[in-house]
Design a protein around this motif. Structure first.
Motif, PDB file in Angstrom:
ATOM      1  N   ARG A  70       0.883  -1.042  -0.111  1.00 16.21           N
ATOM      2  CA  ARG A  70      -0.045   0.104  -0.176  1.00 16.21           C
ATOM      3  C   ARG A  70       0.606   1.232   0.140  1.00 16.21           C
ATOM      4  O   ARG A  70       0.482   2.194  -0.678  1.00 16.21           O
ATOM      5  N   ALA A  73       2.412   1.923  -3.458  1.00 18.29           N
ATOM      6  CA  ALA A  73       1.374   2.369  -4.305  1.00 18.29           C
ATOM      7  C   ALA A  73       0.994   3.646  -4.067  1.00 18.29           C
ATOM      8  O   ALA A  73       0.884   4.530  -4.998  1.00 18.29           O
ATOM      9  N   ALA A  74       0.837   4.200  -2.887  1.00 20.23           N
ATOM     10  CA  ALA A  74       0.488   5.436  -2.445  1.00 20.23           C
ATOM     11  C   ALA A  74       1.552   6.592  -2.933  1.00 20.23           C
ATOM     12  O   ALA A  74       1.454   7.790  -3.011  1.00 20.23           O
ATOM     13  N   ARG A  76       3.845   5.901  -5.229  1.00 25.08           N
ATOM     14  CA  ARG A  76       3.991   6.132  -6.823  1.00 25.08           C
ATOM     15  C   ARG A  76       2.829   7.199  -7.187  1.00 25.08           C
ATOM     16  O   ARG A  76       3.082   8.041  -8.089  1.00 25.08           O
ATOM     17  N   GLU A  77       1.627   6.971  -6.773  1.00 24.07           N
ATOM     18  CA  GLU A  77       0.603   7.612  -7.084  1.00 24.07           C
ATOM     19  C   GLU A  77       0.777   9.194  -6.910  1.00 24.07           C
ATOM     20  O   GLU A  77       0.568   9.916  -7.638  1.00 24.07           O
ATOM     21  N   GLN A  78       1.423   9.478  -5.575  1.00 18.58           N
ATOM     22  CA  GLN A  78       1.510  10.706  -5.321  1.00 18.58           C
ATOM     23  C   GLN A  78       2.655  11.521  -6.021  1.00 18.58           C
ATOM     24  O   GLN A  78       2.649  12.584  -6.679  1.00 18.58           O
ATOM     25  N   GLU A  80       3.500  10.931  -8.897  1.00 15.25           N
ATOM     26  CA  GLU A  80       3.122  11.241 -10.254  1.00 15.25           C
ATOM     27  C   GLU A  80       1.947  12.673 -10.301  1.00 15.25           C
ATOM     28  O   GLU A  80       2.058  13.382 -11.470  1.00 15.25           O
ATOM     29  N   ARG A  81       1.508  12.962  -9.169  1.00 17.90           N
ATOM     30  CA  ARG A  81       0.521  13.997  -9.100  1.00 17.90           C
ATOM     31  C   ARG A  81       1.244  15.308  -9.049  1.00 17.90           C
ATOM     32  O   ARG A  81       1.179  16.112  -9.389  1.00 17.90           O
ATOM     33  N   SER A  94      -3.644  15.790   1.752  1.00 22.18           N
ATOM     34  CA  SER A  94      -3.041  14.499   2.503  1.00 22.18           C
ATOM     35  C   SER A  94      -2.557  15.018   3.650  1.00 22.18           C
ATOM     36  O   SER A  94      -2.545  14.440   4.837  1.00 22.18           O
ATOM     37  N   ALA A 317       1.306  10.787   1.806  1.00 21.49           N
ATOM     38  CA  ALA A 317       0.606   9.714   1.229  1.00 21.49           C
ATOM     39  C   ALA A 317       1.210   8.271   1.792  1.00 21.49           C
ATOM     40  O   ALA A 317       0.355   7.416   2.106  1.00 21.49           O
TER      41      ALA A 317
END
Ligand code: PMP
Length: 434
Positions: A70, A73-74, A76-78, A80-81, A94, A317
């Motif tokens: 988790r 994944a968090a 990686r996602e953050q 990219e944003r 967050s 995140a």
């Protein structure tokens, strides 16, 4: 999706160690001379392909394990944003969500606020700032064997000279040290008696009306995994309330399920005024916090707290994902299960080995204190030798304590039982062969 570990680096640990000597300042030490390639829930694999069972968790940081799915994944996602805007410039959700989580999870049923920072030392510095600002008083009371960090103020708050303070002074003023409840070494004073002794010193030597904060680790970390006698913390809490002193719990090492509850103070139902948090908070990313009573936290003027990176969005995140993982996997129970597996084996070892004066700790924060047999004289030499034997066997252990005679065990809370059992066998071998 979790990607497969990369192949081991072409450079060997030996090569890297040589390169390091020409590039990295000598003052930054490492426990082992092996260089990490990848790590998971209970093991670390070095660049030479050697596997280590992890009894360090990066000093009580990777409670959810390394590269917890988790958390990865968090991150990686953050990433990219957006990676950074500075919360003090352009805020984001967050940061707020982490503060909401901390306000709910930490001990204390009152209304709370939080502020985020980068390191444990920075959180402690800010807790002292807040306590001084609110009370208009200067003095800070700390304890023998305490460890609170390496910045100038936190060096002053830390007890041990070598290696943390030696020739790094002058230190910040208005810090006063009193005895810690240390059942093995204080003659077995009860908690209330040990607290009364500390309080008497504070009142006679500092004056309660001059004290802004009383700062304490509910179980001491670097100082030797010292567990105070029952009643010590509640008695200090009661005195602080009566004296208008801000009670600050440093749960940087004990926090986030490590001791078998979310926080160590939960065991004695003690409510702090402020709590400092770091380490286990974000699955390995740098994040720290001060959480506390809303009226104290909100007393500081706008702009009085902060920092460029404090509450970085990727770290936030990661923290939200780490906290979710702690809930999902019920890591307080996992820590208690680790204790249930480890404690009997450690106690059997202690019964057979007169060098072990005491087995202590809580949850997955356990330690043995080593002495010359038949005495209470600390034995740092044997402690270092046994830890080195563990390293040769592939078990990554750490030592601690004012006297360097405590071998401490901090496995990730997600370690599986076969790995844990294997680690205990290695530990027993290290004791019987050293
Ligand atoms: N307080 C305690 C209880 C700690 O264990 C530590 C780190 N070992 C700190 C403060 C300092 O944290 P950091 O190294 O993140 O500054």
């Amino acid at each position: 999706m979790t990607s497969a570990p990369r192949p081991a680096s072409p450079a060997s640990s030996e090569d890297l160690h040589k390169r390091r000597a020409g590039a990295v300042a000598r003052g930054v030490g490492s426990v082992i001379p092996s260089y990490v390639d990848h790590a998971s829930g209970g093991t670390i694999v070095d660049v030479d392909g050697r596997e280590w069972i992890d009894f360090a968790a990066g000093i009580a940081v990777t409670n959810v394990g390394n590269s917890a799915p988790r958390v990865v994944a968090a991150i990686r996602e953050q990433a990219e944003r957006f990676t950074h805007t500075c919360f003090m410039v352009a805020p984001y959700e967050s940061y707020v969500a982490v503060c909401e989580q901390l306000n709910t999870l930490t001990p204390g049923t009152y209304e709370k606020r939080s502020a985020l920072f980068n390191s444990g030392a920075e959180a402690v510095e800010n807790a002292v700032k807040i306590a001084r600002h609110v009370t208009g008083r200067a003095a800070v009371v700390v304890f023998d064997h305490a460890y609170h960090g390496r910045t100038n103020l936190t060096m002053a708050l830390t007890a041990k000279n070598m290696p943390y303070k030696h020739r790094f002074g002058p230190f910040a003023g208005e810090i006063y040290r009193v005895p810690m409840s240390y059942p093995l070494r204080d003659g077995g004073l009860t908690g209330p008696v040990a607290a009364a002794n500390a309080i008497e010193l504070i009142e006679k030597q500092v004056g309660a009306e001059n004290v802004a904060a009383l700062l304490i680790e509910p179980i001491q970390g670097e100082g030797g995994f010292v567990v105070p006698a029952p009643g010590f913390l509640p008695a200090l809490r009661e005195w602080a309330t009566a004296a208008g002193v801000v009670f600050v719990a440093d749960e940087i090492q004990t926090g986030f399920c490590r001791t078998g509850d979310w926080f160590a103070l939960d065991h004695e139902q003690v409510e702090p005024d402020l709590i400092t948090l770091a380490k286990g908070i974000a699955g390995g990313l740098p994040l720290a916090a001060v959480t506390g009573r809303a009226e104290l936290m909100d007393a500081v003027h706008v702009g009085g707290l902060g920092g460029t990176y404090g509450g970085n969005p990727i770290a936030c995140a990661a923290a939200l994902a780490a906290i979710e993982t702690m809930h999902e996997l019920d890591l307080p129970t996992a820590a208690r299960n680790i204790e249930a597996t480890m404690l009997p084996r450690l106690q059997t070892l202690a019964a057979q080995d007169p060098r072990i004066a005491e087995v202590r700790g809580r949850g997955a924060m356990l330690a043995v204190e080593l002495v010359l047999p038949g005495t209470l004289t600390p034995d740092p030499t044997t402690t270092a030798a046994i830890s080195a034997a563990c390293h040769r066997l592939g078990l990554l252990t750490l030592t601690c304590g004012t006297y360097g005679n405590v071998l401490r065990f901090l496995p990730p809370l997600v370690i599986d039982t076969p790995t844990l059992t294997r680690a205990l066998t290695l530990l027993e071998t290290a004791f019987t062969t050293t």
